[in-house]
Design a protein around this motif. Structure first.
Motif, PDB file in Angstrom:
ATOM      1  N   GLN A  28      42.338  54.926  46.133  1.00  8.80           N
ATOM      2  CA  GLN A  28      41.098  54.370  45.661  1.00  8.80           C
ATOM      3  C   GLN A  28      41.051  54.280  44.141  1.00  8.80           C
ATOM      4  O   GLN A  28      40.055  53.830  43.587  1.00  8.80           O
ATOM      5  N   GLN A  29      42.055  54.715  43.439  1.00 12.87           N
ATOM      6  CA  GLN A  29      42.084  54.580  42.004  1.00 12.87           C
ATOM      7  C   GLN A  29      42.203  53.108  41.634  1.00 12.87           C
ATOM      8  O   GLN A  29      42.955  52.351  42.234  1.00 12.87           O
ATOM      9  N   SER A  30      41.434  52.717  40.622  1.00  8.57           N
ATOM     10  CA  SER A  30      41.469  51.326  40.182  1.00  8.57           C
ATOM     11  C   SER A  30      42.781  51.031  39.475  1.00  8.57           C
ATOM     12  O   SER A  30      43.321  51.862  38.736  1.00  8.57           O
ATOM     13  N   PHE A 435      40.298  35.458  37.528  1.00  6.98           N
ATOM     14  CA  PHE A 435      40.591  35.859  38.892  1.00  6.98           C
ATOM     15  C   PHE A 435      40.118  37.288  39.092  1.00  6.98           C
ATOM     16  O   PHE A 435      40.018  38.066  38.136  1.00  6.98           O
ATOM     17  N   ARG A 436      39.824  37.626  40.323  1.00  6.45           N
ATOM     18  CA  ARG A 436      39.206  38.909  40.634  1.00  6.45           C
ATOM     19  C   ARG A 436      40.057  39.671  41.639  1.00  6.45           C
ATOM     20  O   ARG A 436      40.575  39.100  42.601  1.00  6.45           O
ATOM     21  N   THR A 448      37.762  44.188  39.730  1.00  6.36           N
ATOM     22  CA  THR A 448      38.319  43.927  38.408  1.00  6.36           C
ATOM     23  C   THR A 448      38.360  42.424  38.174  1.00  6.36           C
ATOM     24  O   THR A 448      38.882  41.683  39.000  1.00  6.36           O
ATOM     25  N   THR A 449      37.784  42.004  37.058  1.00 10.44           N
ATOM     26  CA  THR A 449      37.798  40.595  36.677  1.00 10.44           C
ATOM     27  C   THR A 449      38.743  40.416  35.508  1.00 10.44           C
ATOM     28  O   THR A 449      38.622  41.093  34.495  1.00 10.44           O
ATOM     29  N   MET A 457      41.919  41.426  29.899  1.00 14.06           N
ATOM     30  CA  MET A 457      40.736  42.260  30.053  1.00 14.06           C
ATOM     31  C   MET A 457      39.622  41.912  29.066  1.00 14.06           C
ATOM     32  O   MET A 457      38.603  42.586  29.036  1.00 14.06           O
ATOM     33  N   ARG A 458      39.784  40.844  28.295  1.00 19.18           N
ATOM     34  CA  ARG A 458      38.788  40.574  27.259  1.00 19.18           C
ATOM     35  C   ARG A 458      37.463  40.092  27.829  1.00 19.18           C
ATOM     36  O   ARG A 458      36.431  40.202  27.168  1.00 19.18           O
ATOM     37  N   ARG A 459      37.471  39.573  29.042  1.00 21.03           N
ATOM     38  CA  ARG A 459      36.226  39.134  29.680  1.00 21.03           C
ATOM     39  C   ARG A 459      35.644  40.216  30.577  1.00 21.03           C
ATOM     40  O   ARG A 459      34.705  39.970  31.314  1.00 21.03           O
TER      41      ARG A 459
END
Length: 526
Positions: A28-30, A435-436, A448-449, A457-459
């Motif tokens: 479950q870790q991102s 993308f997600r 995560t987007t 990761m800037r958005r």
């Protein structure tokens, strides 16, 4: 690899024993995504040619090769450069219990023109060269095989290294030192006119009398030596499968038996043998007797990864049908149907449009099925056809703007989806080259987007609101998450609907994603 039969074996299933808790926490870790590579990155302000826009992406089963197709009909192949070292290093690091952080690295391999513009004279129809789908086939004899298709024609390609052979050592060294220390040359007189009778002299038995040999002959007389100087990659079209579809081909899929594949258009699915291009067998036909009675069309079809008799196809009404080729030659009757019924009173003008499924993918073990419609991702368990296991909100924030999306035809965009090799994550594209990635384990709230750029990761939103969850259990269908994490965009601005990330693929064995933003191919790893 056999499908898993028990719910406890599903990806990320909650463990009852305390000893399994660390494993569940690890699942479950991102994932932390990082930029890996980009191919074809355009400079700021550079215009993108229509023919250069990528229209298909596909990894092979080993993950060592990646293929892309574009609207200009070109197929571009990439190969993994760290594969050999990676496998050896991985075994060594696993023995030492060292975390593996090295990401796959690819390089350009070759490209070829897969399809050309055609014209159907019987129907007065132009057939564009755009490649709709690419599928890898089984390799043999160090050659790569793949299928590509445009709207009407499927081609079977063989890509193999060919050695360029050259004569490197001649048969005769004409400069030799004879006994008196002088250099003698074999010469042929050119003062006489050309000989008649094909060059044969009537006054000589076998050799021209003007050819002079030094005393003792030539000691270096030897056979020519042929060596391979260069190695070129050659793509050759082995077979062409044509004239079998009246409507545009939307998908092709290989069978696990390695001998057959299917091709699907709006109303029919055909079964082909790779070795026979003169005939195909129609296995699904949804065309009504009267075309005015047509209510739905086929949008995608996919073979089961391990069961050669099972395939799934989706429709424009949001349903997925599972069929068994053993039941009958014409599979008009499905063995299972997966669909989610709409809530009473929720129907609108756009309901059927946004329910149309644009892509379906099986998980690697064949137990789960992932579908993408305009608004959501849905994960289905083949053993439970009452509803999806999970629903992931992708475009819920666009619901108030469906009228605008309908007017500019964006509501008909077909986004693809993909699953990770371990089945713990799913991903799909969106507008603004975003993308997600969602965690698909029960109870996971990972969303995560990322943006298709060098800084993915800037958005990303700094403090996303926690997704709301009801009182239902984690396995109850309709668990919706991720819809609250994204506004119109991360900065509250309107999204640019002209920049969209439609095509992406997940590496079969590692957490690596390849995605297409216009003519650029971006690769990320976690």
């Amino acid at each position: 690899m056999n499908p898993r039969d028990s719910d406890d074996d599903r990806p990320g299933a909650a463990a009852g024993a305390s000893s399994a808790a660390p494993e569940q926490q690890q699942q479950q870790q991102s994932l932390e995504w990082r930029f890996a590579q980009v191919f074809g990155e355009r400079a700021a302000g550079e215009d993108v040619q229509e023919v250069d826009i990528i229209s298909a992406i596909e990894f092979d089963k080993s993950g060592d090769h990646l293929a892309t197709g574009d609207r200009g009909g070109r197929v571009v192949l990439f190969e993994r450069t760290d594969a050999r070292d990676e496998h050896a290093n991985r075994r060594e690091l696993e023995r030492q219990d060292v975390p593996i952080t090295r990401h796959p690295e690819f390089r350009y391999k070759t490209e070829f023109q897969g399809h050309e513009p055609e014209f159907d004279y019987l129907k007065s129809l132009e057939i564009e060269e755009k490649i709709n789908k690419i599928k890898w086939c089984q390799t043999s004899n160090n050659a790569l095989f793949l299928l590509s298709t445009n709207d009407k024609t499927i081609k079977y390609w063989k890509v193999q290294e060919k050695k360029v052979k050259q004569v490197s050592v001649m048969a005769l060294d004409t400069s030799q030192t004879v006994g008196d220390g002088t250099t003698s040359h074999a010469s042929t007189s050119t003062s006489e006119p050309p000989l008649p009778n094909g060059g044969c002299s009537k006054n000589s038995d076998s050799l021209n009398s003007n050819l002079v040999f030094p005393p003792g002959g030539y000691p270096s007389l030897r056979l020519p030596v042929i060596t391979s100087q260069d190695v070129n990659l050659v793509a050759r079209c082995r077979r062409v499968y044509a004239h079998a579809h009246d409507y545009h081909i939307n998908s092709i899929s290989n069978n696990s038996d390695g001998e057959t594949f299917i091709s699907a258009d709006d109303l029919r699915i055909n079964l082909w043998n790779l070795d026979i291009n003169s005939q195909s067998f129609n296995i699904v036909d949804v065309k009504p007797t009267n075309m005015e009675d047509l209510t739905e069309v086929i949008t995608c079809a996919e073979f089961h990864p391990t069961h050669c008799n099972t395939l799934a196809y989706s429709s424009s009404k949001g349903s997925i049908r599972l069929i068994d080729l053993r039941q009958s030659a014409l599979c008009d009757n499905h063995s299972k149907i997966f669909e989610e019924h709409e809530a009473p009173g929720a129907r609108s003008f756009f309901t059927e449009i946004i329910a149309s499924i644009s892509d379906v993918k099986f998980s690697r073990d064949g137990r789960y099925l992932l579908s993408r419609d305009y608004m959501t991702l849905k994960l289905w368990d083949l053993n439970m056809d009452s509803g999806p296991v999970s629903t992931f909100q992708v475009h819920e924030h666009l619901r108030p703007r469906l009228c605008d999306l309908y007017e500019n035809d964006s509501i008909f965009d077909k986004f693809e989806c993909c699953l990770s090799g371990d089945g713990l994550h799913v991903a799909t594209g969106s507008y603004g080259n975003l993308f997600r990635v969602f965690g698909s384990t029960p109870g996971s709230t990972e969303v995560t987007t990322l943006e298709a750029s060098r800084n993915p990761m800037r958005r990303q939103i700094a403090n996303p609101t926690r997704p709301t969850r009801g009182t239902l259990t984690s396995m109850t269908r309709g668990v919706r998450r991720g819809g609250e994490n994204l506004g119109v965009d991360a900065n509250g601005n309107s999204l640019d609907f002209s920049t969209k990330l439609l095509h992406l693929a997940w590496h079969p064995t590692e957490n690596s994603i390849a995605c297409a933003a216009a003519n650029s191919l971006y690769m990320y790893y976690a």
